[in-house]
Design a protein around this motif. Structure first.
Motif, PDB file in Angstrom:
ATOM      1  N   GLY A   1       0.805  -1.120  -0.088  1.00  0.00           N
ATOM      2  CA  GLY A   1       0.148  -0.059  -0.022  1.00  0.00           C
ATOM      3  C   GLY A   1       0.705   1.237  -0.029  1.00  0.00           C
ATOM      4  N   ALA A   2       1.777   1.203   0.897  1.00  0.00           N
ATOM      5  CA  ALA A   2       2.871   2.342   0.687  1.00  0.00           C
ATOM      6  C   ALA A   2       3.428   2.785  -0.484  1.00  0.00           C
ATOM      7  N   GLY A   3       3.813   1.433  -1.211  1.00  0.00           N
ATOM      8  CA  GLY A   3       4.513   1.670  -2.660  1.00  0.00           C
ATOM      9  C   GLY A   3       3.518   2.238  -3.622  1.00  0.00           C
ATOM     10  N   ILE A   4       2.191   1.808  -3.332  1.00  0.00           N
ATOM     11  CA  ILE A   4       1.163   2.442  -4.422  1.00  0.00           C
ATOM     12  C   ILE A   4       0.957   3.964  -3.887  1.00  0.00           C
ATOM     13  N   LEU A   5       1.163   4.371  -2.782  1.00  0.00           N
ATOM     14  CA  LEU A   5       0.812   5.629  -2.448  1.00  0.00           C
ATOM     15  C   LEU A   5       1.909   6.448  -3.094  1.00  0.00           C
ATOM     16  N   TRP A   6       3.228   5.845  -2.892  1.00  0.00           N
ATOM     17  CA  TRP A   6       4.155   6.555  -3.359  1.00  0.00           C
ATOM     18  C   TRP A   6       4.174   6.965  -4.994  1.00  0.00           C
ATOM     19  N   PHE A   7       3.725   5.780  -5.487  1.00  0.00           N
ATOM     20  CA  PHE A   7       3.799   6.109  -7.061  1.00  0.00           C
ATOM     21  C   PHE A   7       2.672   6.852  -7.329  1.00  0.00           C
ATOM     22  N   GLY A   8       1.670   6.935  -6.546  1.00  0.00           N
ATOM     23  CA  GLY A   8       0.680   7.981  -6.929  1.00  0.00           C
ATOM     24  C   GLY A   8       0.749   9.268  -6.575  1.00  0.00           C
ATOM     25  N   TRP A   9       1.717   9.504  -5.579  1.00  0.00           N
ATOM     26  CA  TRP A   9       2.340  10.759  -5.168  1.00  0.00           C
ATOM     27  C   TRP A   9       2.942  11.466  -6.360  1.00  0.00           C
ATOM     28  N   TYR A  10       3.548  10.891  -7.295  1.00  0.00           N
ATOM     29  CA  TYR A  10       4.036  11.498  -8.393  1.00  0.00           C
ATOM     30  C   TYR A  10       3.073  12.292  -9.235  1.00  0.00           C
ATOM     31  N   GLY A  11       1.881  11.736  -9.183  1.00  0.00           N
ATOM     32  CA  GLY A  11       0.664  12.242  -9.820  1.00  0.00           C
ATOM     33  C   GLY A  11       0.082  13.422  -9.222  1.00  0.00           C
ATOM     34  N   PHE A  12      -0.036  13.223  -7.848  1.00  0.00           N
ATOM     35  CA  PHE A  12      -0.455  14.197  -6.884  1.00  0.00           C
ATOM     36  C   PHE A  12       0.391  15.617  -6.926  1.00  0.00           C
ATOM     37  N   ASN A  13       1.751  15.409  -6.856  1.00  0.00           N
ATOM     38  CA  ASN A  13       2.576  16.847  -6.900  1.00  0.00           C
ATOM     39  C   ASN A  13       2.949  16.879  -8.340  1.00  0.00           C
ATOM     40  N   GLY A  14       3.260  16.084  -9.038  1.00  0.00           N
ATOM     41  CA  GLY A  14       3.421  16.265 -10.541  1.00  0.00           C
ATOM     42  C   GLY A  14       2.340  16.944 -11.189  1.00  0.00           C
ATOM     43  N   GLY A  15       1.125  16.404 -11.001  1.00  0.00           N
ATOM     44  CA  GLY A  15      -0.012  17.004 -11.670  1.00  0.00           C
ATOM     45  C   GLY A  15      -0.335  18.272 -11.463  1.00  0.00           C
TER      46      GLY A  15
END
Length: 416
Positions: free
Chosen positions: A211-225
């Motif tokens: 779950g932490a890894g998927i959150l980290w993956f999604g964070w690139y979209g959260f900040n990058g977007g």
């Protein structure tokens, strides 16, 4: 909108969408096996409730012209149903629809984090009602104050924290993380729900790490977007997010090793999330070395906060207050300390000779966010508890909410 920008933003949207199953697994693994499905339901239902409210009036309350020009809340009827964007087939309408969808995810992940404060103790129907009221009365006003810019040419008035106080918060350290962490504390502090019977122990650490890894993956979209296009800023904040998450693991593990003699898997996962929370408000304001410092600082402080929480007997089972609340505060403070003039934001922190004027601005934002979130969350929860009741019965809590409320079990070992 240029095709390259749209392509990246749609990819960022997809990345952030993955944060919901990621958070569900992260929190579900940290609970006992009798409540894992209930936590998954609470997290995923947050997306459902938010989507409905955001289309009806949430987008208007966040992005609409401020009522009375006060910068407190947007006009809730300005974009009712998003019909004006649908009617406008041009680029303005297309961009409006995208940002509405993107910020639905921001709002939904915020209330999903708050769910951690009710882990294993709250009636599911009461959670649905609470989440709708919380979004309306807490998240939408704060998001308007933090995210919405003023346009003087059109007479459009945005939020006062962003435009009057001139808070620097790149992607939601205040309105998302600090807000959610403090709200989870208000819900979990034995003020309304009270302590859980017997507590909870993580039942599946591999699930937590996944779950932490998927959150980290999604964070690139959260900040990058949040960079609003396929541009240098997007590249920059993706890099600083990577560095801060990595350094967060190290900072948490170091403090944990000093305190207990061991570095744990759960601690490393929590440290990574703490670093990502810390970099969210400062991703465009620090240089790469500063991003490492943000991560180290965030991971270390969050680990120390967990020790403080244990001593005070706070039943914040999933550590949302420490990781998101305290981590968000640390991230905003890092703007004050570590901001570098050569970073895209062009802000100079006080450790690099910057003006002390930035200090009071960030402190005002921290204070307003924490006080408003805690007070309103407690008021909402107290009112619902006095009317419909929030807490499950002792028998339901003993059996587990998976069976009591959903008639399901996460692991059917009897049929192996």
């Amino acid at each position: 909108m240029p095709a390259a920008d749209l392509a990246w933003l749609l990819a960022a949207f997809a990345l952030v969408s993955l944060m919901f199953p990621g958070l569900a697994m992260f929190y579900g693994g940290m609970l006992g096996s009798k409540n894992v499905l209930n936590m998954i339901m609470m997290v995923m239902s947050s997306l459902a409730v938010t989507s409905v409210l955001y289309v009806l009036y949430g987008y208007s309350m966040v992005s609409g012209n401020s009522l009375g020009g006060l910068g407190i809340i947007g006009d809730p009827l300005e974009f009712f149903g998003l019909q004006s964007f649908v009617a406008d087939a041009g680029s303005n309408g297309a961009e409006g629809l995208y940002w509405a969808a993107f910020f639905i995810l921001f709002a939904a992940i915020t209330i999903a984090i708050v769910a951690s404060g009710a882990a294993g103790r709250m009636k599911f129907g009461a959670w649905i009602l609470f989440s709708g009221l919380w979004l309306t009365l807490v998240y939408f006003p704060l998001a308007h104050q933090v995210f919405t810019f003023t346009d003087e040419e059109s007479g459009y008035v945005g939020g006062w924290l962003r435009n009057v106080i001139e808070l620097h918060d790149f992607a939601g350290g205040t309105a998302v993380h600090m807000n959610a962490g403090v709200a989870a504390l208000a819900l979990a502090l034995a003020l309304v729900l009270g302590k859980s019977k017997g507590g909870h122990r993580p039942h599946n650490l591999p699930l937590v790490v996944l779950g932490a890894g998927i959150l980290w993956f999604g964070w690139y979209g959260f900040n990058g977007g949040s960079a609003a296009g396929a541009n240098f800023l997007a590249q920059y904040v993706v890099l600083t997010s990577l560095l801060a998450g990595s350094a967060g693991m190290i900072g948490f593990a170091l403090v944990e090793k000093i305190r207990t003699g061991r570095a744990t898997t759960l601690g490393m996962a929590s440290g990574a999330i703490a670093g990502l929370v810390g970099i969210t408000p400062s991703a465009d304001a620090v240089n790469p070395v500063g991003a490492l410092l943000v991560g180290l600082f965030s991971g270390a402080v969050v680990c120390l906060t967990l020790k403080w929480k244990t001593k005070l007997g706070i039943d914040d089972t999933l550590d949302a207050f420490a990781v998101h609340g305290v981590g968000g505060v640390v991230g905003v403070i890092c703007v004050v300390l570590f901001a570098a003039s050569d970073a895209p934001a062009g802000i100079t922190g006080i450790l690099f000779g910057g003006s002390w004027d930035i200090v009071w601005r960030e402190l005002v934002a921290i204070t307003v966010t924490c006080v408003y979130s805690f007070t309103m969350t407690y008021a909402i929860a107290w009112t619902l508890n006095k009317t419909i009741g929030l807490r499950v019965s002792e028998e339901e809590e003993y059996v587990g909410l998976d069976v009591s409320y959903h008639a399901e079990t996460a692991y059917d070992s009897g049929r192996v």
